[in-house]
Design an enzyme around this catalytic site. Structure first.
Site, mmCIF file in Angstrom:
data_model
loop_
_atom_site.group_PDB
_atom_site.id
_atom_site.type_symbol
_atom_site.label_atom_id
_atom_site.label_comp_id
_atom_site.label_asym_id
_atom_site.label_seq_id
_atom_site.Cartn_x
_atom_site.Cartn_y
_atom_site.Cartn_z
ATOM 1 C CG ASP A 51 10.840 47.193 19.191
ATOM 2 O OD1 ASP A 51 10.649 46.181 18.497
ATOM 3 O OD2 ASP A 51 11.907 47.423 19.795
ATOM 4 C CE LYS A 79 5.147 -3.522 3.716
ATOM 5 N NZ LYS A 79 5.217 -3.479 2.239
ATOM 6 C CG ASP A 138 10.824 35.007 19.174
ATOM 7 O OD1 ASP A 138 10.857 36.098 19.773
ATOM 8 O OD2 ASP A 138 11.841 34.395 18.808
ATOM 9 N N GLY A 139 8.058 36.272 21.614
ATOM 10 C CA GLY A 139 7.763 36.254 23.041
ATOM 11 C C GLY A 139 8.931 36.018 23.955
ATOM 12 C CG HIS A 154 -0.664 -0.849 7.432
ATOM 13 N ND1 HIS A 154 0.079 -1.935 7.799
ATOM 14 C CD2 HIS A 154 -0.438 -0.651 6.115
ATOM 15 C CE1 HIS A 154 0.729 -2.392 6.745
ATOM 16 N NE2 HIS A 154 0.439 -1.624 5.712
ATOM 17 C CB SER A 212 18.764 41.122 21.493
ATOM 18 O OG SER A 212 17.515 41.336 20.885
ATOM 19 N N GLY A 224 0.809 -1.201 0.000
ATOM 20 C CA GLY A 224 0.000 0.000 0.000
ATOM 21 C C GLY A 224 0.845 1.256 0.000
ATOM 22 N N GLY A 259 1.579 5.225 1.292
ATOM 23 C CA GLY A 259 1.607 5.786 2.641
ATOM 24 C C GLY A 259 2.868 5.453 3.398
ATOM 25 C CB THR A 273 12.129 40.808 23.778
ATOM 26 O OG1 THR A 273 12.077 40.678 22.369
ATOM 27 C CG2 THR A 273 12.960 42.039 24.137
#
Length: 546
Positions: A529, A108, A385-386, A218, A430, A57, A59, A388
């Site tokens: 900022d 298989k 991106d939180g 599967h 930074s 198959g 996948g 700093t």
């Protein structure tokens, strides 16, 4: 879950055509019975040697079509997602590639594959073709099962059979070596999620902190659910079970298979854990880590081991045409080379010294930046991106931790030391920018004892390398006007200019530098900022102290 596809009915044929169009020109082809019969085969095949056919198959990409090529499979037969190809499809593949030396089918151990490949083999024999079939049943997940599943260890058999067929061996020899190899393989898989079939509703049966051990390819449930643990512990469980199935202390080849969705970073951690486990000293060759027999987007991996002898080692080491097979690597110790000794730096020549006012100023500034951590993170979470606040606080804490080593009586040397501290401890852009700022300022001040001019020199170098200018919505919007005011009006004027500059970023609806440049106008509106806010805070504290 979301998927990239057009229609569920055409996803397999379109994927196979994508493979054909991105492989080397003239290397692969498909039969014109496509799409009902999906057979990918070597375009250069001349039927002078034993043909090797596998399939199943879809996948499981790159299996099976991704392993068609010189040195491995002659042809691969694909069914729909997780569905065995039909008898007609397998029989058509046999007719297309089988010559006087015959064909080996590698299957298989799943009922659908056994039946469809088996009946096709019988029909082909009735037509006069010389056909042998090897069934791979390498999965050890279910104790005592009569018919173990065939999973990623099947790839060892592809490689070994393909090697001997390419060398010109007879069908009986190729089949015998493939069968013996299949009997020497053990495999075990683990996943943290179920897979998602395009076009079908997905329901993950696992809890947030659960995984499955001993799963198939599967989407079927694993043999047991396990709690989420460090990967070293999960690998220890797997390798303990694999080790119990190994025949003796002989050398083995290890295949580390990505089941589809594990990031390369985590696959590296998995590889390190396996090669630090109890089976490490029984591994000579390593294939992977790589996605080789996947289960769509399953977030899991499997380990397969095969007992080595000289013949199998030669087969597994041999180069092949298909890119999906990664070259085998011999297990080895990590090579460690000595790092170059650093050149002497300005701060190395200046011993630590103390100055009460400078210590008070540096301490107050750092403590203030640390106090802003949560607020700056909150602001950055709106426009970036939180992190700093955490990044700035980390740099400030590093300076405080080393304050007794600073040459505080010498401002130029102190700035050089701060630049070095921030370059190694602060991280992110930074940290680099501020390290450049202080390093350049130190050099300028060592040449001319003018603090304000030195800081402007630092700003010049920082903006040169960083690329940001006033109006780009960065810390420069507060720092540049503050330093300009410092030269003419002193610290109080600089603090007012910095605050105004930070405030001005609220109205800037487009950022032209930093992560905020990836954010839309609506998200930026009304949010200052965070770097500029940090700069304004520094000048505010400095003005209160001076």
């Amino acid at each position: 879950m979301k998927h990239f596809f057009n229609r569920r009915e055409t996803i397999v044929t379109e994927a196979l055509d994508g493979l054909l169009q991105t492989s080397s020109a003239g290397r692969l082809a498909r039969l014109d019975a496509f799409p009902e019969i999906k057979v990918i085969l070597r375009a250069d095949w001349d039927k002078s040697k034993v043909a090797i056919i596998s399939g199943g198959g879809a996948g499981h990409e790159p299996s099976h079509a991704g392993f068609v090529g010189k040195g491995m499979l002659t042809a691969a037969v694909s069914g729909e997602i997780f569905a065995s190809p039909s008898v007609d499809a397998v029989l058509t593949a046999i007719r297309a590639v089988t010559g006087p030396k015959g064909v080996l089918l590698i299957v298989k151990n799943y009922t659908g594959d056994r039946l469809n490949f088996g009946l096709a083999a019988e029909k082909a024999r009735a037509e006069g073709f010389d056909v042998e079939m090897v069934i791979v049943a390498d999965d050890i997940a279910i104790p005592g099962i009569i018919q173990p599943r065939g999973v990623a260890g099947t790839l060892f058999v592809h490689k070994i059979a393909g090697y001997h067929a390419e060398a010109g061996a007879a069908l009986k020899t190729v089949a015998g070596l493939a069968s013996a190899a299949a009997g020497s393989i053990v495999s075990l898989g683990m996943s943290l999620s179920t897979c998602s079939v395009p076009g079908q509703t997905h329901e993950d049966r696992l809890g947030t902190n659960e995984g499955e051990l001993g799963l198939g390819i599967h989407g079927e449930p694993g043999v047991e659910r396990i709690s989420l643990q460090p990967i070293a512990d999960l690998v220890a469980t797997m390798t303990e079970r694999l080790a119990a199935k190994l025949e003796d202390a002989a050398d083995h080849a290890l295949l580390i298979n990505n089941l589809g969705a594990v990031p390369p970073l985590e696959m590296g951690v998995i590889a390190n854990a396996v090669l630090s486990s109890q089976i490490a000293n029984r591994v000579r060759l390593i294939i992977g880590p790589a996605p080789m027999m996947t289960a769509l987007n399953m977030n899991g991996f499997s380990l397969s081991l095969i007992r080595l002898d000289a013949d199998r080692e030669a087969a597994l080491r041999a180069t092949v045409e298909p890119h999906a097979w990664p070259p085998a690597a011999e297990r080895h110790e990590i090579v460690i080379l000595p790092a170059p000794q650093r050149a002497s730096r300005q701060s190395d020549a200046v011993p630590a010294s103390d100055n009460r006012n400078n210590r008070r100023l540096v301490t107050a500034l750092c403590e203030h930046l640390i106090s802003l951590e949560t607020e700056l993170n909150r602001l950055d979470g709106r426009v970036g991106d939180g992190d700093t606040g955490s990044t700035v606080a980390t740099g400030a804490r590093s300076i405080l931790a080393r304050i007794d080593t600073l040459p505080l009586k010498d401002p130029a040397a102190t700035m050089a030391s701060i630049g070095e501290i921030l370059s190694t401890s602060m991280g992110g852009s930074s940290g680099v920018l501020l390290s450049i700022f202080f390093t350049a300022a130190s050099k300028s001040m060592a040449e001319k004892d003018d603090f304000a001019a030195a800081l402007l020199a630092g700003l010049d170098r920082m903006t040169f390398y960083g690329g940001a200018v006033v109006g780009d919505r960065t810390m420069v919007d507060a720092l540049a006007p503050a330093l300009a005011a410092l030269s003419s009006g002193g610290v109080a004027a600089a603090a007012r200019a910095a605050a105004a500059g930070a405030q001005s970023t609220r109205a800037m609806r487009q950022a032209r530098a930093g992560r905020a440049s990836y954010v839309g106008e609506k998200d930026l509106e009304g949010v200052p900022d965070p770097g500029a806010v940090a700069v304004a805070g520094v000048f505010e504290v400095a003005a209160a102290l001076v």
